[in-house]
Design a protein around this motif. Structure first.
Motif, PDB file in Angstrom:
ATOM      1  N   ARG A  42      13.448 -74.075   8.940  1.00 27.53           N
ATOM      2  CA  ARG A  42      14.670 -73.338   9.228  1.00 27.53           C
ATOM      3  C   ARG A  42      14.788 -72.994  10.707  1.00 27.53           C
ATOM      4  N   VAL A  43      16.036 -72.833  11.132  1.00 28.41           N
ATOM      5  CA  VAL A  43      16.365 -72.642  12.538  1.00 28.41           C
ATOM      6  C   VAL A  43      16.964 -71.258  12.746  1.00 28.41           C
ATOM      7  N   ALA A  44      16.468 -70.544  13.749  1.00 32.17           N
ATOM      8  CA  ALA A  44      16.939 -69.187  14.041  1.00 32.17           C
ATOM      9  C   ALA A  44      17.433 -69.095  15.479  1.00 32.17           C
ATOM     10  N   LEU A  45      18.612 -68.528  15.643  1.00 36.12           N
ATOM     11  CA  LEU A  45      19.204 -68.277  16.956  1.00 36.12           C
ATOM     12  C   LEU A  45      19.076 -66.789  17.252  1.00 36.12           C
ATOM     13  N   VAL A  46      18.349 -66.454  18.315  1.00 34.36           N
ATOM     14  CA  VAL A  46      18.092 -65.050  18.659  1.00 34.36           C
ATOM     15  C   VAL A  46      18.761 -64.733  19.990  1.00 34.36           C
ATOM     16  N   ILE A  47      19.759 -63.889  19.956  1.00 35.86           N
ATOM     17  CA  ILE A  47      20.465 -63.449  21.157  1.00 35.86           C
ATOM     18  C   ILE A  47      19.781 -62.197  21.702  1.00 35.86           C
ATOM     19  N   GLY A  48      19.688 -62.101  23.023  1.00 34.45           N
ATOM     20  CA  GLY A  48      19.019 -60.960  23.639  1.00 34.45           C
ATOM     21  C   GLY A  48      17.522 -61.021  23.444  1.00 34.45           C
ATOM     22  N   ALA A  49      16.962 -62.242  23.558  1.00 34.88           N
ATOM     23  CA  ALA A  49      15.558 -62.471  23.201  1.00 34.88           C
ATOM     24  C   ALA A  49      14.581 -62.242  24.348  1.00 34.88           C
ATOM     25  N   SER A  50      15.051 -61.871  25.525  1.00 36.92           N
ATOM     26  CA  SER A  50      14.164 -61.815  26.688  1.00 36.92           C
ATOM     27  C   SER A  50      13.309 -60.558  26.763  1.00 36.92           C
ATOM     28  N   LEU A  55       9.623 -64.105  14.144  1.00 35.25           N
ATOM     29  CA  LEU A  55      10.148 -65.349  13.567  1.00 35.25           C
ATOM     30  C   LEU A  55       9.209 -66.512  13.849  1.00 35.25           C
ATOM     31  N   ALA A  56       8.670 -66.557  15.067  1.00 34.93           N
ATOM     32  CA  ALA A  56       7.720 -67.617  15.427  1.00 34.93           C
ATOM     33  C   ALA A  56       6.482 -67.543  14.541  1.00 34.93           C
ATOM     34  N   GLU A  57       6.022 -66.341  14.280  1.00 34.09           N
ATOM     35  CA  GLU A  57       4.841 -66.162  13.430  1.00 34.09           C
ATOM     36  C   GLU A  57       5.096 -66.621  12.000  1.00 34.09           C
ATOM     37  N   GLU A  96      12.159 -67.478  29.712  1.00 35.32           N
ATOM     38  CA  GLU A  96      11.177 -68.565  29.701  1.00 35.32           C
ATOM     39  C   GLU A  96       9.781 -68.042  29.375  1.00 35.32           C
ATOM     40  N   GLN A  97       9.491 -66.804  29.778  1.00 38.26           N
ATOM     41  CA  GLN A  97       8.202 -66.199  29.430  1.00 38.26           C
ATOM     42  C   GLN A  97       8.088 -65.990  27.919  1.00 38.26           C
ATOM     43  N   VAL A  98       9.194 -65.569  27.296  1.00 40.27           N
ATOM     44  CA  VAL A  98       9.195 -65.392  25.841  1.00 40.27           C
ATOM     45  C   VAL A  98       9.044 -66.749  25.149  1.00 40.27           C
ATOM     46  N   LEU A  99       9.702 -67.771  25.697  1.00 40.43           N
ATOM     47  CA  LEU A  99       9.567 -69.119  25.136  1.00 40.43           C
ATOM     48  C   LEU A  99       8.110 -69.572  25.169  1.00 40.43           C
ATOM     49  N   GLU A 100       7.427 -69.304  26.271  1.00 40.86           N
ATOM     50  CA  GLU A 100       6.004 -69.651  26.369  1.00 40.86           C
ATOM     51  C   GLU A 100       5.198 -68.941  25.277  1.00 40.86           C
ATOM     52  N   THR A 101       5.536 -67.682  25.047  1.00 35.54           N
ATOM     53  CA  THR A 101       4.819 -66.895  24.039  1.00 35.54           C
ATOM     54  C   THR A 101       5.014 -67.483  22.647  1.00 35.54           C
TER      55      THR A 101
END
Length: 260
Positions: free
Chosen positions: A5-13, A24-26, A42-47
């Motif tokens: 499943r795919v999740a779109l998270v706004i204000g994710a920084s 959600l990643a977990e 981008e830091q959150v994306l790395e996490t």
């Protein structure tokens, strides 16, 4: 955990949005992260990639309140994933104001930035959720919808509008297996909370301990919440266990909301 499943998270920084993205990643979701600040995003994306690097996670640094940007985001989601299952609407409100000093142009601007953004994102998400008869929409709002603040006139009325719209939308989307719920954080330890404490210190000529004491005295639990606690509720609402919960407004505030 196996999960397509795919999740779109706004204000994710940062703050609540970041904690929701991590949760959600977990749980194995593919993630599209949205926020204005590229470096933090981008830091959150790395996490989240470190948590689950087998997923096709991505970030799009844009101002989602812009219509063209929203259209670009949803085109990108469709092109890459051809589906959308979870929408987390998370946009901050406008600056504090009172009725007597409120300005029409500022009210329109703030309403567009938050309420119109939420509604349009829900509408564009529905086009893909209904194809699978499945979807979870979470709107981060706030207790001001029910207990308006004296110096939060515009934010209070916008939150009330979002709650009303969400209830209406939830009724229309329920037959398609799509739930729509509003989560209303109280005082949560985020940058927004620390800014509020700083303003209290400045306006009241007091130290940080006194400012924080004033805040916690308003909360029956006598403490400020964490973004992880908000994310925990969101994870239940987006799970299979939350499939019968829709059209609700749930506060995460340590009991601070006084209304029934």
């Amino acid at each position: 955990m196996k999960n397509d499943r795919v999740a779109l998270v706004i204000g994710a920084s940062q703050g609540i949005g970041k904690s929701i993205a991590i949760a959600l990643a977990e749980n194995g979701y593919h993630l599209i992260l949205i926020a204005r600040r590229k470096e933090k995003l981008e830091q959150v994306l790395e996490t989240v990639n470190e948590i689950n690097n087998s997923k096709l996670n991505m970030c799009i640094p844009v101002d989602i309140s812009n219509q063209d940007n929203r259209n670009h985001v949803f085109r990108t989601v469709v092109k890459k994933y051809d589906r959308l299952d979870i929408l987390i609407n998370n946009v901050p409100g406008g600056s504090p104001d009172e009725f007597l000093n409120s300005q029409n142009d500022k009210m329109i601007e703030t309403f567009t930035q938050k309420a119109i953004t939420y509604i349009d994102c829900m509408k564009q998400s529905y086009e893909w959720m209904e194809k699978n008869n499945y979807g979870r929409i979470i709107n981060l709002v706030g207790n001001l919808w029910k207990e308006p603040g004296k110096n939060m006139f515009t934010n209070s009325l916008i939150n009330a509008a979002i709650i009303n719209a969400s209830k209406n939308i939830s009724i229309q989307l329920a037959p398609k297996g799509i739930t729509v719920n509003c989560v209303n954080p109280g005082f949560i330890k985020t940058d927004r909370y620390h800014h509020y404490i700083h303003r209290l210190m400045t306006d009241g000529n007091m130290g940080v301990e006194e400012a924080e004491r004033i805040v916690t005295e308003q909360i029956p639990s006598k403490r400020v919440g964490t973004s992880e606690e908000v994310a925990s509720l969101v994870m239940h609402l987006v799970s299979e266990s939350g499939s019968y919960i829709t059209g609700q407004q749930i506060s995460v505030d340590g009991g601070a909301l006084k209304s029934i």
